[in-house]
Design an enzyme around this catalytic site. Structure first.
Site, mmCIF file in Angstrom:
data_model
loop_
_atom_site.group_PDB
_atom_site.id
_atom_site.type_symbol
_atom_site.label_atom_id
_atom_site.label_comp_id
_atom_site.label_asym_id
_atom_site.label_seq_id
_atom_site.Cartn_x
_atom_site.Cartn_y
_atom_site.Cartn_z
ATOM 1 N N ASP A 153 -0.046 5.092 0.903
ATOM 2 C CA ASP A 153 -0.251 6.029 2.022
ATOM 3 C C ASP A 153 -0.383 5.268 3.341
ATOM 4 O O ASP A 153 -1.278 4.441 3.512
ATOM 5 C CB ASP A 153 -1.503 6.877 1.764
ATOM 6 C CG ASP A 153 -1.412 7.646 0.449
ATOM 7 O OD1 ASP A 153 -0.345 8.211 0.165
ATOM 8 O OD2 ASP A 153 -2.412 7.670 -0.299
ATOM 9 N N ASP A 189 0.868 -1.166 0.000
ATOM 10 C CA ASP A 189 0.000 0.000 0.000
ATOM 11 C C ASP A 189 0.914 1.227 0.000
ATOM 12 O O ASP A 189 2.095 1.135 0.365
ATOM 13 C CB ASP A 189 -0.884 -0.054 1.250
ATOM 14 C CG ASP A 189 -1.730 1.188 1.406
ATOM 15 O OD1 ASP A 189 -2.240 1.697 0.406
ATOM 16 O OD2 ASP A 189 -1.870 1.645 2.569
HETATM 17 MG MG LIG Z 1 -2.994 3.116 3.481
#
Ligand SMILES: [Mg+2]
Length: 174
Positions: free
Chosen positions: A15, A13
């Site tokens: 962020d 992922d």
């Molecule tokens: Mg995230």
């Protein structure tokens, strides 16, 4: 053209894993690297994993920024990580959100995590051995996307990403 070799992959992922999640980051000045992020990517490279980034970017559907902003920021992040010794092999971003411009991006609704579309699309480009492949995310929806793509998942709750990846690899390779 020869088909790329079958390899394991680490899906990250963005962020909250590679960069501190400030909410809808879309410019380089909004990127603060998570501690150990470049080293973690390099560690995965050296362990023989392809490294992919899969990121929900509903800020596009919300009209906060455009797809070209996401592409430009991802190119910048891939370049910076490269300069710091970490290679990203590919990335996907999902613009879709069910409540904003849903019809415009309906063709990519299956890309929005927890749906596995981004992972599956990368796997179709890069032959991926599911056994031993995994996703690291900071939300349950990241891990759900991994599960639906047939790989395992690890929840990153902050701290040093390189130390976290070292432990993940210890778990995967045991
Ligand atoms: Mg995230």
């Amino acid at each position: 053209m020869t088909e790329p070799a079958l390899r394991r992959a680490a899906f990250l992922d963005r962020d909250g894993v590679l960069n501190v999640d400030v909410g809808y980051a879309h410019r380089p000045d909004q990127i603060e690297w998570v501690a150990g992020a470049p080293e973690a990517v390099r560690r995965l490279n050296e362990a023989g994993f392809r490294v992919f980034v899969v990121t929900n970017q509903a800020g596009i559907a919300r009209g906060l920024y455009g797809e070209t902003d996401v592409s430009a920021l991802m190119a910048w992040m891939v370049d910076r990580l490269g300069e710091m010794g970490g290679r990203i092999d590919g990335w996907r971003a999902s613009p879709y959100h069910p409540e904003f411009q849903a019809e415009r991006f309906a063709h990519l609704s299956h890309w929005r995590k927890p749906e596995p579309g981004m992972l599956l699309d990368l796997m179709s480009e890069w032959p991926t051995e599911r056994q031993g492949s995994f996703i690291i995310g900071d939300r349950a929806s990241d891990l759900d996307a991994g599960r639906r793509a047939g790989i395992s998942g690890y929840l990153f709750k902050g701290g040093n990403l390189d130390a976290f990846v070292r432990d993940v690899l210890r778990d995967i390779l045991k």
